[in-house]
Design a protein around this motif. Structure first.
Motif, short mmCIF file in Angstrom:
data_model
loop_
_atom_site.label_atom_id
_atom_site.label_comp_id
_atom_site.label_asym_id
_atom_site.label_seq_id
_atom_site.Cartn_x
_atom_site.Cartn_y
_atom_site.Cartn_z
N ASN A 117 12.24 57.35 74.79
CA ASN A 117 11.84 56.43 73.52
C ASN A 117 10.78 55.59 73.75
O ASN A 117 9.60 54.59 73.15
CB ASN A 117 12.82 55.29 72.90
CG ASN A 117 13.85 55.82 72.78
OD1 ASN A 117 14.15 57.59 72.50
ND2 ASN A 117 15.15 55.56 72.73
N ASN A 119 5.99 54.59 72.22
CA ASN A 119 5.69 54.17 70.88
C ASN A 119 4.70 55.34 71.24
O ASN A 119 3.93 56.15 71.88
CB ASN A 119 4.46 52.74 71.78
CG ASN A 119 5.43 51.90 71.17
OD1 ASN A 119 7.07 51.33 70.77
ND2 ASN A 119 5.33 50.78 71.74
N TYR A 121 0.91 56.91 68.92
CA TYR A 121 -0.09 56.73 67.56
C TYR A 121 -0.48 57.34 67.60
O TYR A 121 -1.16 58.43 68.03
CB TYR A 121 -0.63 56.19 68.87
CG TYR A 121 -0.73 54.53 69.59
CD1 TYR A 121 -0.39 52.85 68.87
CD2 TYR A 121 0.43 54.56 71.47
CE1 TYR A 121 -0.02 52.00 68.97
CE2 TYR A 121 0.34 53.99 71.31
CZ TYR A 121 0.83 52.01 70.54
OH TYR A 121 1.29 51.17 71.04
N GLN A 175 3.54 51.54 60.24
CA GLN A 175 4.21 51.16 60.87
C GLN A 175 4.88 52.87 60.11
O GLN A 175 5.46 52.87 59.70
CB GLN A 175 4.76 50.49 61.27
CG GLN A 175 5.88 50.87 62.38
CD GLN A 175 6.50 49.37 63.66
OE1 GLN A 175 6.48 48.25 62.50
NE2 GLN A 175 7.34 49.19 64.25
N PHE A 177 8.80 54.96 61.74
CA PHE A 177 10.18 55.69 63.14
C PHE A 177 10.18 56.83 63.27
O PHE A 177 10.41 57.42 62.30
CB PHE A 177 10.66 54.54 62.55
CG PHE A 177 11.16 52.70 62.99
CD1 PHE A 177 11.15 52.11 63.93
CD2 PHE A 177 10.26 52.40 62.02
CE1 PHE A 177 10.40 50.94 64.22
CE2 PHE A 177 9.88 51.19 61.57
CZ PHE A 177 10.59 50.13 63.42
N GLY A 188 12.26 55.71 68.06
CA GLY A 188 11.06 54.17 68.71
C GLY A 188 10.50 54.35 67.62
O GLY A 188 9.90 54.86 66.29
N ASN A 189 8.88 53.85 68.18
CA ASN A 189 7.56 53.36 66.78
C ASN A 189 6.98 54.34 66.67
O ASN A 189 6.11 55.01 67.57
CB ASN A 189 7.83 51.73 67.62
CG ASN A 189 8.42 51.15 67.27
OD1 ASN A 189 8.28 50.82 66.49
ND2 ASN A 189 9.04 50.29 68.38
N TYR A 191 2.95 54.10 65.44
CA TYR A 191 1.67 53.32 65.24
C TYR A 191 0.91 53.97 64.43
O TYR A 191 0.29 55.15 64.81
CB TYR A 191 2.04 52.63 65.83
CG TYR A 191 2.45 51.93 66.50
CD1 TYR A 191 2.87 49.89 65.48
CD2 TYR A 191 3.19 51.70 67.83
CE1 TYR A 191 3.91 49.40 66.12
CE2 TYR A 191 3.55 50.26 68.02
CZ TYR A 191 4.72 49.35 66.89
OH TYR A 191 5.37 49.02 67.65
#
Length: 743
Positions: A117, A119, A121, A175, A177, A188-189, A191
């Protein structure tokens, strides 16, 4: 072959050595509704692929032309022309798989596939492809963890296989998800970056106006030297002593705001002055001031973690004073006074506008109320405010018989209260409290006609977490706290493992002196930080410490009983487990539920009485390794690798089955020593490991590279293979016999 047409339903090239080749002098056309190549196709020259659909994976060697395709994976060697719509090109793509039902893993730009999971970008205005291979785990881009789907610019959102394409819009939030719609922990994120600047002018300070924009403020400007807000106030952070919010180039010296309605100044990273909203000032690092003015508080506090003082410097023939006033005229201006007279070198104290106490240059103390001296101590020849000391004073008497101190007769100091003695200190320093005791055995002796006890109350105002009660002891000239009994404040305050706010007994004399707890003369518990004093077995490379419970005597046993309560009654009935070492016959037992559950005899043989005769489910065979470890191998395919069928088992016929008896065995220095007599195990059937090793070494096991025994379980599969071969041979012979008998 004649130039004729013919039909072939299926063409298979079998057992051909080298590379089978289909050759045509001109062109070779494959004309069918669908031409399927089940493995790989390699084109050595030109390949033209024309399609109105998307190609997921295309590998081309030579000159390639790809027309109207959307390829997420394209590997081309040589000269390649790719014709695609410009806005279909992805900026980046990731291979996405699932790690069980707990996480997604990504392989691609910035991700090596090892992180759960991670991040992700993204940049606004770019297109990204998530190539899903996570069957059973739908991949959805969402506005929040557990929230609704985010679909702006997203294609195939919620797919578990295939491609999820995200064309990141310019107004996308900062942001998002990604989350599995079936397993909430797979989240997870995402961004998103890429912003624009509005209202920009030289020297304007920038702030964010949204998740994707910034603006310059016309009233908030910085010219490289000063920061100004032409339309209002500049509100700074609170700061701290180590990093003041208002400071010069010296980063730890300046002004800060420690809390609401307080202003503070620091130097060298430490708070030096604090001014509060109650007219109060604190001078010193980490000091607190009482907030009341009812005689227990103060407007000015001066303190530090070490020696602290206030200096009042006057001339050699002048006075230095501290005044206490409740008015602006008359005696009200001088209700209280502390004053030092440098001419005669005495210190005096005023109360209610009159002198009440004086300490003279000779060290004499004079205390009075009105014109009567209540306390006079000192040497002859000194005088003060009407009283002259003619000889050494040796007693103090209070009102009637409520207090008397006598340090003359008998060479002791005693205190009386209520007409009788309550405290005596002898010439040897022995203190007797509670009655007319003159004992000189104990330095501190307490007695009473009723209960007698000592109560230590620390931190009575609850102002210091580490202000705690304790008793400490030492000997042999040491001033260290070699034995300490008390209560802990913060965890680790008195010793590394000490728990917060917990009572403790800490022996800290030396590692050579264990802590002892004894009952009568035979039962003792020893606790030591090393093995030497208790004779504990030590292990190489390991520091051994522990506890010994010893029951001294003949034929004694020592037990540790663990007791709990069930839910029968209030409290419940006791249940217990008892661990016992029996010194009489060198055995160890665990008693559980009122019966023996585990037993180790004097020869270290282990018995588990509760196991025999108990039927179980899902049982497995437990094996013992040469070093005594228990193990239970798995037979499932998932646990195995390099699986091959057994082809040759002829070596089975080279074994020599024998009968034998085991020798008696003893152990010397950890090594087995075999005797010359048979043990009581009876006649055995088996093989000799030395002979088996010469036939098939894989069936033997070793201890420190020394032959130790035979894996009899490894013979099962070869024996099954041999039986299968014999059955096949028998079946073939039966067939021949039946044929012969039929003819």
């Amino acid at each position: 072959m004649a130039d004729k047409s013919f039909g072939v339903k299926e063409l298979n090239l079998l057992n051909a050595s080298g590379t089978p080749t289909v050759t045509s002098p001109n062109n070779l056309n494959l004309n069918a509704n669908t031409v399927a190549i089940s493995t790989s196709a390699t084109v050595g020259n030109n390949l033209t692929v024309t399609s109105t659909t998307n190609s997921a994976n295309l590998n081309v060697t030579g000159v390639g032309t790809l027309t109207r395709a959307f390829a997420t994976d394209l590997s081309v060697s040589g000269v390649t022309t790719i014709t695609v719509p410009a806005n279909a090109n992805p900026h980046s793509s990731w291979d996405v798989v699932n790690n069980s039902a707990s996480a997604y893993r990504f392989t691609g730009p910035g991700q090596d596939g090892a992180e759960d999971n991670p991040n992700i970008y993204l940049v606004r205005g770019q297109r990204y492809v998530f190539k899903m291979n996570a069957s059973g785990h739908p991949f959805q881009i969402r506005v929040s963890n557990g929230g609704s789907a985010y679909s702006d610019g997203v294609t195939n959102n919620g797919s578990q296989t295939g491609n999820v394409v995200f064309n990141v819009q310019h107004d996308a939030p900062a942001q998002l998800f990604y989350q599995c719609t079936s397993h909430g922990s797979m989240v997870g994120n995402i961004y998103i970056v890429g912003q624009h600047l509005a209202n920009g002018v030289d020297e304007r300070v920038l702030t964010a106006t949204s998740a994707y924009g910034m603006t310059g403020h016309s009233t908030l400007v910085y010219d490289g030297t000063d920061l100004r807000n032409t339309a209002g106030d500049i509100v700074s952070a609170s700061g701290s002593a180590g990093s003041p919010s208002h400071r010069s180039s010296d980063g730890n010296t300046g002004m800060f705001f420690p809390s609401a309605d307080k202003l503070a100044f620091s130097t060298g990273g430490f708070s030096r002055v604090v001014i509060d909203d109650n007219d109060g000032m604190i001078i010193g690092n980490n000091q607190a001031r009482a907030t009341t003015d009812s005689g227990v508080g103060g407007k000015l506090t001066v303190g530090s973690g070490s020696n602290t003082g206030i200096t009042i410097r006057s001339g050699t023939s002048s006075v230095g004073s501290l005044y206490f006033s409740d008015g602006t005229s008359g005696d009200d201006e001088l209700r209280g006074l502390v004053q030092y007279n440098h001419t005669s070198n005495y210190l005096r104290f005023f109360a209610d506008a009159s002198e009440r106490l004086r300490i003279t240059s000779g060290g004499n103390l004079m205390l009075r109320s009105a014109s009567a001296n209540y306390l006079v101590m000192g040497s002859s020849g000194d005088s003060g405010f009407g009283a002259t000391i003619s000889n050494n004073m040796n007693w103090i008497r209070g009102n009637q018989d409520n207090l008397q101190m006598n340090c003359a007769t008998g060479g002791f100091v005693s205190f009386e209260a209520g007409g009788s003695e309550k405290l005596r200190i002898t010439t040897g320093g022995y203190v007797n409290i509670g009655g007319q005791s003159t004992q000189t055995t104990h330095l501190l002796h307490l007695q009473g006609t009723g209960d007698a006890g000592i109560h230590i109350r620390a931190d009575s105002d609850n102002s210091g977490e580490n202000d705690n009660p304790y008793l400490s002891m030492s000997q042999d000239g040491s001033t260290a706290q070699e034995l300490k009994i008390g209560q802990n404040g913060d965890a680790g305050q008195n010793f590394a493992l000490s728990l917060a706010n917990s009572p403790f007994i800490h022996a800290n004399h030396s590692a050579a002196y264990p802590l002892q707890l004894a009952h009568m003369d035979t039962m003792c518990v020893f606790i030591s930080s090393r093995h030497n004093e208790l004779g504990l077995n030590n292990y190489s490379g390991t520091t051994t410490a522990g506890m010994e419970i010893q029951n001294r005597g003949n034929d004694t046993a020592t037990a540790l009983k663990l007791t709990g309560h069930n839910n029968t009654g209030t409290p419940g009935a006791e249940t217990f487990t008892q661990l016992t070492h029996l010194g009489s016959n060198l055995t160890f037992e665990i008693m559980h539920a009122g019966d023996r559950a585990f037993h180790i005899g004097s020869t270290r043989r282990i018995r588990v009485p509760g196991v025999w005769g108990v039927n179980g489910s899902s049982m497995r065979t437990v094996q013992i390794e040469s070093d005594g470890n228990l193990c239970a191998p798995s037979s499932i395919r998932e646990a195995k690798i390099n699986i091959e069928s057994i082809s040759d088992v002829s070596w089975l016929y080279d074994f020599n089955p024998v009968t034998f008896n085991f020798r008696t065995k003893t152990e010397v220095n950890g090594e087995n020593v075999w005797g010359d007599k048979a043990d009581d195990g009876g006649l055995q059937y088996g093989l000799i490991a030395d002979e088996v090793e010469a036939v098939n070494q894989d069936l033997c096991f070793y201890d420190d590279n020394k032959l130790s025994g035979i894996h009899y379980d490894r013979m099962i599969a070869p024996l099954i293979k041999a039986l299968q071969e014999q059955k096949a041979e028998i079946d073939a012979l039966k067939t021949k016999v039946a044929t012969l008998e039929g003819s």
